[in-house]
Design an enzyme around this catalytic site. Structure first.
Site, PDB file in Angstrom:
ATOM      1  N   ASN A 148       0.899  -1.335   0.064  1.00  0.00           N
ATOM      2  CA  ASN A 148      -0.047  -0.088   0.038  1.00  0.00           C
ATOM      3  C   ASN A 148       0.808   1.145   0.254  1.00  0.00           C
ATOM      4  O   ASN A 148       0.494   2.235  -0.729  1.00  0.00           O
ATOM      5  CB  ASN A 148      -0.948   0.079   1.160  1.00  0.00           C
ATOM      6  CG  ASN A 148      -0.486  -0.283   2.439  1.00  0.00           C
ATOM      7  OD1 ASN A 148       0.737  -0.474   2.678  1.00  0.00           O
ATOM      8  ND2 ASN A 148      -1.043   0.094   3.401  1.00  0.00           N
ATOM      9  N   ALA A 172       9.875  -7.362   0.118  1.00  0.00           N
ATOM     10  CA  ALA A 172       8.814  -6.416  -0.009  1.00  0.00           C
ATOM     11  C   ALA A 172       8.106  -6.935  -0.982  1.00  0.00           C
ATOM     12  O   ALA A 172       7.998  -7.800  -1.548  1.00  0.00           O
ATOM     13  CB  ALA A 172       9.825  -4.942  -0.725  1.00  0.00           C
ATOM     14  N   GLU A 246       2.706  -5.097  12.536  1.00  0.00           N
ATOM     15  CA  GLU A 246       1.908  -4.118  12.224  1.00  0.00           C
ATOM     16  C   GLU A 246       0.818  -4.496  11.322  1.00  0.00           C
ATOM     17  O   GLU A 246       0.988  -4.601  10.340  1.00  0.00           O
ATOM     18  CB  GLU A 246       2.647  -2.974  11.782  1.00  0.00           C
ATOM     19  CG  GLU A 246       2.000  -1.350  12.022  1.00  0.00           C
ATOM     20  CD  GLU A 246       1.021  -1.133  10.911  1.00  0.00           C
ATOM     21  OE1 GLU A 246      -0.315  -1.657  11.213  1.00  0.00           O
ATOM     22  OE2 GLU A 246       1.372  -0.825   9.784  1.00  0.00           O
ATOM     23  N   LEU A 247      -0.422  -4.685  12.000  1.00  0.00           N
ATOM     24  CA  LEU A 247      -1.443  -5.734  11.263  1.00  0.00           C
ATOM     25  C   LEU A 247      -2.878  -4.699  11.002  1.00  0.00           C
ATOM     26  O   LEU A 247      -2.458  -3.448  10.827  1.00  0.00           O
ATOM     27  CB  LEU A 247      -2.122  -6.820  12.389  1.00  0.00           C
ATOM     28  CG  LEU A 247      -0.732  -7.806  12.645  1.00  0.00           C
ATOM     29  CD1 LEU A 247      -1.185  -8.744  13.345  1.00  0.00           C
ATOM     30  CD2 LEU A 247       0.049  -7.934  11.377  1.00  0.00           C
ATOM     31  N   CYS A 280      -3.923   1.192   6.535  1.00  0.00           N
ATOM     32  CA  CYS A 280      -4.417   0.446   7.548  1.00  0.00           C
ATOM     33  C   CYS A 280      -5.193   1.465   8.913  1.00  0.00           C
ATOM     34  O   CYS A 280      -5.683   0.878   9.782  1.00  0.00           O
ATOM     35  CB  CYS A 280      -3.047  -0.624   8.310  1.00  0.00           C
ATOM     36  SG  CYS A 280      -1.851   0.875   8.732  1.00  0.00           S
TER      37      CYS A 280
HETATM   38  P1  NAD Z   1      -2.523 -10.879   2.171  1.00  0.00           P
HETATM   39  O1  NAD Z   1      -3.297 -11.089   3.611  1.00  0.00           O
HETATM   40  O2  NAD Z   1      -2.702 -11.963   1.223  1.00  0.00           O
HETATM   41  O3  NAD Z   1      -1.221 -10.280   2.266  1.00  0.00           O
HETATM   42  C1  NAD Z   1      -0.878  -9.334   2.925  1.00  0.00           C
HETATM   43  C2  NAD Z   1       0.390  -8.996   2.888  1.00  0.00           C
HETATM   44  O4  NAD Z   1       1.180 -10.010   3.535  1.00  0.00           O
HETATM   45  C3  NAD Z   1       1.019  -8.908   1.362  1.00  0.00           C
HETATM   46  O5  NAD Z   1       2.225  -7.898   1.291  1.00  0.00           O
HETATM   47  C4  NAD Z   1       1.554 -10.448   1.247  1.00  0.00           C
HETATM   48  O6  NAD Z   1       2.675 -10.300   0.216  1.00  0.00           O
HETATM   49  C5  NAD Z   1       2.135 -10.755   2.331  1.00  0.00           C
HETATM   50  N1  NAD Z   1       2.052 -12.131   2.935  1.00  0.00           N
HETATM   51  C6  NAD Z   1       1.027 -12.873   2.589  1.00  0.00           C
HETATM   52  N2  NAD Z   1       1.238 -14.341   2.953  1.00  0.00           N
HETATM   53  C7  NAD Z   1       2.549 -14.303   3.548  1.00  0.00           C
HETATM   54  C8  NAD Z   1       3.425 -15.333   4.125  1.00  0.00           C
HETATM   55  N3  NAD Z   1       3.074 -16.448   4.167  1.00  0.00           N
HETATM   56  N4  NAD Z   1       4.538 -14.739   4.395  1.00  0.00           N
HETATM   57  C9  NAD Z   1       4.995 -13.493   4.353  1.00  0.00           C
HETATM   58  N5  NAD Z   1       4.298 -12.468   3.828  1.00  0.00           N
HETATM   59  C10 NAD Z   1       2.900 -12.952   3.030  1.00  0.00           C
HETATM   60  O7  NAD Z   1      -3.777  -9.913   1.718  1.00  0.00           O
HETATM   61  P2  NAD Z   1      -3.601  -8.674   0.218  1.00  0.00           P
HETATM   62  O8  NAD Z   1      -4.732  -9.306  -0.605  1.00  0.00           O
HETATM   63  O9  NAD Z   1      -2.327  -8.788  -0.226  1.00  0.00           O
HETATM   64  O10 NAD Z   1      -4.205  -7.591   1.099  1.00  0.00           O
HETATM   65  C11 NAD Z   1      -5.609  -7.596   1.697  1.00  0.00           C
HETATM   66  C12 NAD Z   1      -5.325  -7.462   3.208  1.00  0.00           C
HETATM   67  O11 NAD Z   1      -4.166  -7.277   3.662  1.00  0.00           O
HETATM   68  C13 NAD Z   1      -6.023  -5.972   3.344  1.00  0.00           C
HETATM   69  O12 NAD Z   1      -7.500  -6.398   3.736  1.00  0.00           O
HETATM   70  C14 NAD Z   1      -5.436  -5.500   4.831  1.00  0.00           C
HETATM   71  O13 NAD Z   1      -5.992  -5.996   5.881  1.00  0.00           O
HETATM   72  C15 NAD Z   1      -3.975  -6.178   4.798  1.00  0.00           C
HETATM   73  N6  NAD Z   1      -3.046  -5.291   4.505  1.00  0.00           N
HETATM   74  C16 NAD Z   1      -2.717  -4.443   5.422  1.00  0.00           C
HETATM   75  C17 NAD Z   1      -1.586  -3.598   5.393  1.00  0.00           C
HETATM   76  C18 NAD Z   1      -1.308  -2.541   6.512  1.00  0.00           C
HETATM   77  O14 NAD Z   1      -0.571  -1.548   6.264  1.00  0.00           O
HETATM   78  N7  NAD Z   1      -1.451  -2.985   7.807  1.00  0.00           N
HETATM   79  C19 NAD Z   1      -0.882  -3.385   4.075  1.00  0.00           C
HETATM   80  C20 NAD Z   1      -1.612  -4.243   3.184  1.00  0.00           C
HETATM   81  C21 NAD Z   1      -2.345  -5.248   3.268  1.00  0.00           C
END
Ligand code: NAD
Length: 476
Positions: A148, A172, A246-247, A280
């Site tokens: 993001n 990243a 940071e979730l 977030c």
């Molecule tokens: P996702 O849960 O698939 O992935 C979220 C992030 O985690 C991505 O950057 C992804 O590359 C990473 N990730 C996923 N599985 C992983 C693993 N096993 N090991 C290491 N990294 C892993 O979700 P998405 O479709 O990419 O994003 C949707 C949700 O993610 C959103 O609804 C939001 O809640 C969350 N999100 C939060 C932030 C934040 O700033 N807190 C940023 C991006 C996404």
């Protein structure tokens, strides 16, 4: 304009046998091919990071800070080039991408100063004895940053690690690799020793499961969704490795009856659509006193409808596309569920246009408590506006989710503010502004929003371990 995509390991750039396409979310056109690390690349990064830790942890805090400041200055010089890469890969308006580059540089500048303030302390003891407390870098950090904020999210993790004297392997986001690549280039040009910063991309699950089980890795730092954070925390627990998490958030906004209704509504509509709601701390659940509810909804919806949606490279655009295609059906499903359960869709609610991953600025009103969106973070340009009868009612609703990252209020009543500071369950609470954090303030969540803080004078704590020393002048 868009950089060559490579891994950065042991001070060198490399490609690999496997790759994946990076796509512009506004046009769906391919920007480049991103190399994916295999296990041998990860092992090279681990070896380099162990050697990097040996060198970097021995450097003086001033030397570390100076290197970080040189890299931050290069990022500022390269602001336009980095911003254009961010807009191409993420879609956000170019003005917001430019601000993100400056924000990223500020994270580095703040932590560079903090490197020199990781004070220990002396504890009074009997004559002939000295008790002292020392803060020492924790070791190799495995970090995972999301898509993001392609530059400022990696900046948070790299700044904390490097200022503390740690080395880091950062994975990243594969959707938005250029921001982190620009950071690595700046550190290479600033003279950071090889192996201190390593940058990889690939299969997130493969990379995290391999890195986290290594003995050398002493901290797992992650920003992303709560389910992934929980999974990585479980992996880290096998080796008693520390975590910084940071979730997700699902920020409440409590709008009290004494506020300037028009100003609060316009501020809410503008801030909700920033970064297409993919923040977030994005304000999402608006709980508005019933005395001002109708006026607030009308003003909010009017401003949301004016949002200029389009390619972030075009002048005047306020909101770009979602960063990836999987978010479009996810948001549409949340809207349909709310509508089916009785919510009013006051504006938006669907995909915008035929090309690119655009979603309409959306306002849902009178959303029932059992709608999914009341518990699931939308992470998109959707606001929920519901009436409340009192401050008690508003606080109870604000706290009715597992998340606790950011919370906001619009009011000038000191008694209301006092109560909300005590009772709203969040890590960051802001009154009369929808900004949640600055480099100099500690940022992080409570409840399912995670552990630890980034920024502020607390920002290096997770990257350091505490050693207590008892020095007796004589053998006793
Ligand atoms: P996702 O849960 O698939 O992935 C979220 C992030 O985690 C991505 O950057 C992804 O590359 C990473 N990730 C996923 N599985 C992983 C693993 N096993 N090991 C290491 N990294 C892993 O979700 P998405 O479709 O990419 O994003 C949707 C949700 O993610 C959103 O609804 C939001 O809640 C969350 N999100 C939060 C932030 C934040 O700033 N807190 C940023 C991006 C996404």
């Amino acid at each position: 304009m868009y950089p060559e995509l490579k891994l950065f390991i042991a001070g060198g750039w490399r490609t690999t046998r496997r790759d994946m396409a990076v796509v512009n979310p506004a046009t769906e056109q391919e920007l480049g091919l991103l190399p994916c690390a295999d296990i041998s690349d990860l092992d090279d990064a681990l070896k380099a990071a162990e050697e990097g830790f040996r060198i970097w942890s021995a450097a003086s805090p001033r030397e570390r800070g100076d290197t970080i400041l040189r890299a931050a200055a290069l990022m500022r010089e390269r602001q336009e080039e980095i911003a254009q890469s961010i807009t191409l890969e993420h879609g956000k308006p170019i003005a917001q991408a430019r601000m993100e580059v400056i924000r990223g540089a500020e994270f580095f500048e703040w932590d560079a100063g903090e490197a020199m303030r990781t004070y220990g302390r002396v504890i009074p003891a009997a004559k002939g004895h000295k008790f002292s407390v020392h803060h020492q870098p924790i070791g190799v950090v495995a970090a995972f940053s999301p898509w993001n904020f392609p530059m400022s999210q990696p900046a948070r993790k790299i700044a904390g690690a490097l200022a503390s004297g740690c080395s880091i392997i950062l994975k990243a986001a594969e959707e938005t690799p250029a921001g982190a690549i620009h950071i690595a280039r700046a550190f290479e040009d600033a003279g950071l020793p090889a192996g201190v910063l390593n940058l990889v991309f690939g299969d997130p699950a493969e990379i995290s499961s391999h890195l986290i089980k290594q003995d050398a890795v002493r901290l797992v730092a992650f920003t992303g969704s709560t389910p992934v954070g929980r999974h990585l925390t479980t992996l880290a627990s096998e080796n008693m490795t520390s975590v910084l998490m940071e979730l997700g958030g699902h920020a409440p906004v409590i709008v009290c009856e004494d506020t300037d209704v028009q100003a609060a509504a316009v501020s809410g509509a503008i801030r909700k659509m920033r970064n297409a709601g993919q923040v977030c701390t994005s304000p999402t659940r608006f709980f508005v006193n019933e005395a001002i509810f109708e006026e607030f909804v009308e003003a909010f919806v009017a401003r949301a409808k004016q949002t200029v949606v389009g390619n972030g490279m075009d002048a005047g655009v306020e909101m770009g596309p979602l960063a990836n295609d999987r978010r479009v059906p996810a948001l549409a499903a949340l809207v349909e569920d709310a509508r089916a359960k009785g919510a009013t869709v006051a504006t938006g609610g669907a995909r915008h246009g035929d090309t690119g991953y655009f979603f309409e600025p959306t306002v849902l009103v009178n959303v029932p408590d059992d709608a999914d969106i009341m518990q699931v973070e939308p992470f998109g340009p959707i606001a929920v506006i519901n009436p409340v009868s009192s401050l008690d009612d508003a606080i109870a609703r604000a706290n009715s989710v597992p998340y606790g990252l950011a919370g906001y209020a619009f009011t000038n009543r000191a008694d209301y503010i006092d109560r909300m500071i005590d009772e709203v369950e969040v890590g960051n609470f802001s009154v009369n502004t929808l900004e949640a954090s600055m480099p100099e303030t500690p940022f992080g969540g409570v409840k399912s929003s995670g552990y630890g803080r980034e920024g502020g004078s607390e920002g290096l704590d997770n990257y350091m371990t505490i050693k207590n020393v008892w020095h007796s002048a004589k053998i006793v």
